[in-house]
Design an enzyme around this catalytic site. Structure first.
Site, PDB file in Angstrom:
ATOM      1  N   LYS A  41       0.800  -1.468   0.130  1.00 46.12           N
ATOM      2  CA  LYS A  41      -0.238  -0.554   0.208  1.00 46.12           C
ATOM      3  C   LYS A  41       1.078   1.304  -0.025  1.00 46.12           C
ATOM      4  O   LYS A  41       0.318   2.082  -0.744  1.00 46.12           O
ATOM      5  CB  LYS A  41      -0.832  -0.052   1.085  1.00 46.12           C
ATOM      6  CG  LYS A  41      -0.003  -0.021   2.692  1.00 46.12           C
ATOM      7  CD  LYS A  41      -1.506  -0.043   3.523  1.00 46.12           C
ATOM      8  CE  LYS A  41      -0.544  -0.183   5.103  1.00 46.12           C
ATOM      9  NZ  LYS A  41      -1.407  -0.392   6.109  1.00 46.12           N
ATOM     10  N   ARG A 136      -8.922  -0.821  17.040  1.00 44.99           N
ATOM     11  CA  ARG A 136      -9.151  -0.326  15.681  1.00 44.99           C
ATOM     12  C   ARG A 136      -9.720  -1.179  14.590  1.00 44.99           C
ATOM     13  O   ARG A 136     -10.579  -1.689  15.070  1.00 44.99           O
ATOM     14  CB  ARG A 136      -7.558  -0.310  14.570  1.00 44.99           C
ATOM     15  CG  ARG A 136      -7.551   0.165  13.461  1.00 44.99           C
ATOM     16  CD  ARG A 136      -6.514   0.948  12.559  1.00 44.99           C
ATOM     17  NE  ARG A 136      -6.014  -0.226  11.370  1.00 44.99           N
ATOM     18  CZ  ARG A 136      -5.068  -0.367  10.612  1.00 44.99           C
ATOM     19  NH1 ARG A 136      -4.074   1.019  10.507  1.00 44.99           N
ATOM     20  NH2 ARG A 136      -4.397  -1.568  10.343  1.00 44.99           N
TER      21      ARG A 136
HETATM   22  C1  LIG Z   1      -0.659  -1.248   6.666  1.00 44.08           C
HETATM   23  C2  LIG Z   1      -0.902  -2.770   7.388  1.00 44.08           C
HETATM   24  C3  LIG Z   1      -0.174  -3.821   7.711  1.00 44.08           C
HETATM   25  C4  LIG Z   1       1.313  -3.385   7.444  1.00 44.08           C
HETATM   26  O1  LIG Z   1       1.884  -2.781   8.168  1.00 44.08           O
HETATM   27  P1  LIG Z   1       4.089  -2.001   7.998  1.00 44.08           P
HETATM   28  O2  LIG Z   1       4.112  -1.165   9.219  1.00 44.08           O
HETATM   29  O3  LIG Z   1       3.886  -1.079   7.320  1.00 44.08           O
HETATM   30  O4  LIG Z   1       4.088  -3.400   8.259  1.00 44.08           O
HETATM   31  C5  LIG Z   1      -0.781  -4.376   8.251  1.00 44.08           C
HETATM   32  N1  LIG Z   1      -1.144  -5.876   8.301  1.00 44.08           N
HETATM   33  C6  LIG Z   1      -2.583  -4.253   8.356  1.00 44.08           C
HETATM   34  C7  LIG Z   1      -3.782  -4.412   8.837  1.00 44.08           C
HETATM   35  C8  LIG Z   1      -2.696  -3.054   7.287  1.00 44.08           C
HETATM   36  O5  LIG Z   1      -3.359  -2.326   7.799  1.00 44.08           O
END
Ligand SMILES: *Cc1c(COP(=O)(O)O)cnc(C)c1O
Length: 387
Positions: A41, A136
């Site tokens: 993302k 969340r």
């Molecule tokens: C963005 C996201 C991740 C990845 O997080 P990082 O800190 O970039 O490794 C993992 N799980 C979910 C649900 C996310 O939204």
């Protein structure tokens, strides 16, 4: 061939460094019995970067946004993709088409998605999300048994995993206690559905310090990793991970003005263009350089000059102002300045319509390597050195 946008503000990435980080993290994760989804993302679903991650040890991809997954699919990537954020009403059909595995905890969304998958001739594979305290996504732990009962009774759904996400909203960190609780919940879910879960997906890059110290229970077999792969650091404490490259991405902008100036000794100040009150800077005269990048281009506060003698004095929508007084060679108009992005600057920069994206490696169109990057030219088409 001139790199498109070579003289525009741009974000450059180093495929070698990204490949290295993925392979290195894959080796550490494997040593701890963990596979991972590479989270795309923050790159806006950049297919070239996704392919690098798949080629270097990521088992699957994951993204929060359907538009990014659509971009990966358009580029011909067929690897499994996890949808990290629940689809909104109105996105169900698209989610059913694009995602292979969904992280969900709302029964209404799950049943709609299951029907949409059935219409396409596929089953819905769901990782049920439980909230361990970050408040969340995810069902509260007490509600998990009920959710499992509901989903297990639905048509066309397979519960393939249990997942959790921490350190994103309140900043609650993964620890031995909440990870043990997650493992215990997974055992209960398995007992209820009568088969093993494929994924116990414990979290994001904030889980890496605990993993590296051997603190994850053996049942945990999956993580979803973004920032660690892209910037080489874990996110629990923001520390650099050993052996990982922290120079995969850089933002490059150009000096468009230089002047020696003094702030007024006294002035009445209102909030500035971004609604902030930075206060008057040190008394002058100071040598200032204005760059052609600002808050409209990316999260401007998340950029740090590579040259530590250059200090960010301020920024507004379209400009960044550097205090270059302490630099040995003051940058001149036309010089390019290299800035290191934090995660937010990276994510906004990689999805910005204003920043060109350039992959620099030995085989790429630029022919330039970033290996000797710190003091080298950025691109052969660039006449002046990148600082
Ligand atoms: C963005 C996201 C991740 C990845 O997080 P990082 O800190 O970039 O490794 C993992 N799980 C979910 C649900 C996310 O939204």
């Amino acid at each position: 061939m001139a790199e498109p946008g070579a003289r525009r503000p741009r974000i450059v990435f180093d495929p070698d460094a990204l490949g290295h980080n993925t392979a290195r993290l894959a080796a550490s994760c494997t040593a701890h019995g963990i596979s991972f989804a590479a989270v795309t993302k923050a790159t806006g679903g950049n297919p070239r970067i996704a392919r690098l991650m798949l080629a270097n040890g990521a088992d699957m991809l994951a993204d929060s946004r359907l538009a990014n997954i659509a971009r990966l699919r358009r580029a011909g990537i067929e690897a499994p993709v996890m949808l990290l954020r629940a689809p909104a009403m109105g996105e169900i059909a698209e989610a059913a088409r694009l995602a292979d595995i969904c992280l969900l905890s709302e029964p209404g969304t799950i049943s709609r998605l299951a029907r949409a998958r059935a219409a396409l001739g596929h089953r819905l594979e769901v990782v049920l999300m439980v909230d361990l305290g970050d408040l969340r996504e995810g069902v509260p732990a007490a509600g998990l048994p009920h959710l499992v009962r509901l989903v297990a009774a639905m048509d066309n759904v397979d519960i393939v995993g249990l997942g959790s996400n921490l350190a994103c909203n309140l900043g609650v960190l993964p620890d031995r206690d909440n990870m043990a609780a997650l493992a215990a919940m997974a055992r209960q879910v398995q007992a209820r559905i009568g088969r093993p879960l494929r994924y116990l997906s414990a979290g994001n890059s904030s889980a890496l310090p605990l993993m590296l110290e051997g603190g994850l229970p053996p049942e945990i077999n999956h993580l979803r990793l973004g920032e660690s792969l892209l910037l080489g650091r874990e996110t629990a404490h923001g520390r650099h991970l050993p052996g990982m490259r922290d120079d995969c991405f850089a933002v490059v902008a150009q000096v468009i003005e230089t002047h020696s100036k003094s702030p007024p000794a006294q002035a009445r100040c209102a909030p500035n263009a971004l609604g902030r009150r930075p206060g008057l800077p040190r008394a002058g005269p100071r040598r200032l350089a204005v760059l052609n990048i600002g808050a409209v281009d990316c999260e401007i506060g998340g950029l740090r000059p590579d040259d530590s003698a250059l200090r960010v004095m301020g920024y507004s929508s379209d400009h960044m102002i550097l205090d270059t007084t302490d630099a040995e060679n003051a940058p001149a108009v036309g010089d390019e300045i290299r800035l290191w992005p934090d995660y937010h600057a990276l994510a906004t920069g990689m999805t910005s319509p204003y920043l060109a994206q350039v992959g620099e490696d030995a085989t790429g169109p630029s022919g330039a390597r970033m290996a000797a990057r710190r003091d080298s030219r950025c691109l052969p088409t660039t006449r002046k050195a990148v600082r």
